[in-house]
Design an enzyme around this catalytic site. Structure first.
Site, PDB file in Angstrom:
ATOM      1  N   CYS A 235      -0.409   4.076   2.160  1.00 58.42           N
ATOM      2  CA  CYS A 235      -0.293   3.776   3.605  1.00 58.42           C
ATOM      3  C   CYS A 235       1.293   4.015   4.238  1.00 58.42           C
ATOM      4  O   CYS A 235       1.418   4.823   5.088  1.00 58.42           O
ATOM      5  CB  CYS A 235      -0.657   2.177   4.074  1.00 58.42           C
ATOM      6  SG  CYS A 235      -2.071   1.620   3.481  1.00 58.42           S
ATOM      7  N   ASP A 236       2.295   3.586   3.419  1.00 62.94           N
ATOM      8  CA  ASP A 236       3.756   3.704   3.627  1.00 62.94           C
ATOM      9  C   ASP A 236       4.479   4.302   2.944  1.00 62.94           C
ATOM     10  O   ASP A 236       5.769   4.512   3.131  1.00 62.94           O
ATOM     11  CB  ASP A 236       3.896   2.048   3.453  1.00 62.94           C
ATOM     12  CG  ASP A 236       3.338   0.938   4.380  1.00 62.94           C
ATOM     13  OD1 ASP A 236       2.575   1.587   5.284  1.00 62.94           O
ATOM     14  OD2 ASP A 236       3.032   0.057   4.034  1.00 62.94           O
TER      15      ASP A 236
ATOM     16  N   CYS B 168       0.836  -1.291  -0.192  1.00 62.24           N
ATOM     17  CA  CYS B 168       0.159  -0.055  -0.074  1.00 62.24           C
ATOM     18  C   CYS B 168       0.925   1.328  -0.020  1.00 62.24           C
ATOM     19  O   CYS B 168       1.373   1.710   1.178  1.00 62.24           O
ATOM     20  CB  CYS B 168      -0.888   0.018   1.307  1.00 62.24           C
ATOM     21  SG  CYS B 168      -1.867   1.593   1.315  1.00 62.24           S
TER      22      CYS B 168
END
Length: 377
Positions: free
Chosen positions: A136-137, A133
């Site tokens: 997300c990261d 992701c």
């Protein structure tokens, strides 16, 4: 209390089902999950192909609006994880950590999850350089060299998003051209931060505590080389989250819940599946044109009679059955998706059953009376 509808899972499909059920005054309960509420779009950046948003919309914002719309219409959304399903009988039971729901109808909309590479060390390095992701990261890889695996729209979206943080992004794709849409491919190929490792696949991960490199293998020559990266984002597709119903509902060879197209009904009355967890419908139609030509004779002009008949259905992913030929092992006619049917391919049917519905059989049976009249005349 016995509910009319319980929806397991959220995301676009689950919230859409909730909106329609609420408008029908069915007071749906949505068990959205404690962590997965909103589905995969909660981890997506800009969504450009959803109608009504001229400038696009961020995935989390779109899901928040869907949730609020469902709640405004009367849906009851609860952030509980479903642990078991009992789908037998007229009244179904849905078990969560907080209790048991009894309901007349269950809608499964558990969605899908990221497909993994299946490499040694992948689980160990997940969260330590390996990610699924970018939204997300991505922030944690500022000024680093990273790689993205995949060639579709999702992979291009990941790569483009990561250019905001990374020093360089290498897209690793096993073919020599992208599968992504033209728009996404052009954007990625025009970005100066993005390079491409064509005809390559990741076969190894380097690093003990954190990712330090990946091993690439040339899909044509088998030659291997090391690529020094500290981040690897995997975007090679999704797999359905159907483990909750394994053994209770019919799944296809890829793990998707089989539904009776064109509806979302499963083989169990009162149980439906929608969204990414339901099998993708690959429709097919086979047509036969039977033509009878009567040459000009006795002052009469040439006469041409054409009769067309079709056999419609869907294609499955893997061959099933030993009979027939050609498409037969992967073709399920619409008659086999009707209630009470067995979803057989034409290769699993007897020759008589197949002939009764086949496009050729229909066409020539319709032509036979015309031919008989010609022969008698």
């Amino acid at each position: 209390m016995i509910h009319d509808v319980v929806i397991v899972g959220s995301g676009p499909a689950g919230y859409t089902a909730a909106i329609y059920a609420a408008r029908a005054q069915l007071s749906p309960i949505v068990l959205a999950g404690s962590v997965t509420a909103g589905g995969a779009l909660m981890n997506t950046t800009e969504v450009e192909n959803y109608p009504g948003f001229v400038e696009g919309v961020m995935g989390p914002e779109l899901m928040t609006q869907m949730q609020e719309q469902a709640e405004r219409l009367g849906a009851d959304i609860r952030y509980e994880d479903v642990t078991a399903l009992d789908l037998d009988g007229e009244i179904k039971k849905v078990t969560t950590d907080d209790g048991v729901y009894e309901t007349r109808t269950v809608i499964i909309s558990t969605g899908s999850e990221h497909r993994r590479l299946g490499l040694d060390g992948e689980e160990r390095l997940s969260g330590h350089g390996v990610s699924y992701c970018a939204t997300c990261d991505g922030f944690f890889f500022k000024d680093q060299d990273i790689a993205v695996v995949g060639g579709g729209d999702s992979a291009m979206e990941e790569a483009l998003h990561l250019t905001r943080f990374a020093r360089s992004v290498t897209v690793v794709h096993r073919r020599d051209q992208l599968r992504a849409s033209a728009v996404m491919a052009e954007r990625a190929q025009a970005d100066p931060k993005i390079a491409f490792a064509w005809n390559s696949r990741v076969v190894g991960l380097g690093g003990r505590q954190a990712l330090e490199s990946v091993t690439l293998e040339d899909t044509a020559t088998g030659e291997r080389r090391e690529l020094a990266v500290t981040g690897l984002f995997v975007a090679i597709g999704q797999i359905p989250r159907s483990e909750l119903v394994a053994g209770a509902l019919e799944l296809d060879e890829a793990g998707y819940i089989v539904v009776r197209h064109p509806s979302q009904r499963t083989a169990i009355p009162g149980v439906f599946a929608c969204g990414d967890v339901a099998d993708p419908h690959r429709g097919a139609r086979f047509t036969c044109a039977a033509v009878l030509v009567q040459p000009a004779s006795g002052g009469q002009a040439e006469q041409v009679t054409t009769i067309e008949r079709s056999m419609e259905g869907r294609l499955v992913h893997a061959p099933q059955g030993e009979g027939g030929f050609g498409y037969d092992p992967i073709f399920v006619p619409v008659q086999e998706d009707e209630p009470g049917s067995r979803s057989r391919t034409t290769a699993q049917m007897t020759p008589e059953e197949k002939h009764a519905i086949s496009h050729r059989g229909q066409a020539f049976r319709a032509l036979a009376p015309v031919l008989a009249d010609v022969l008698v005349g």
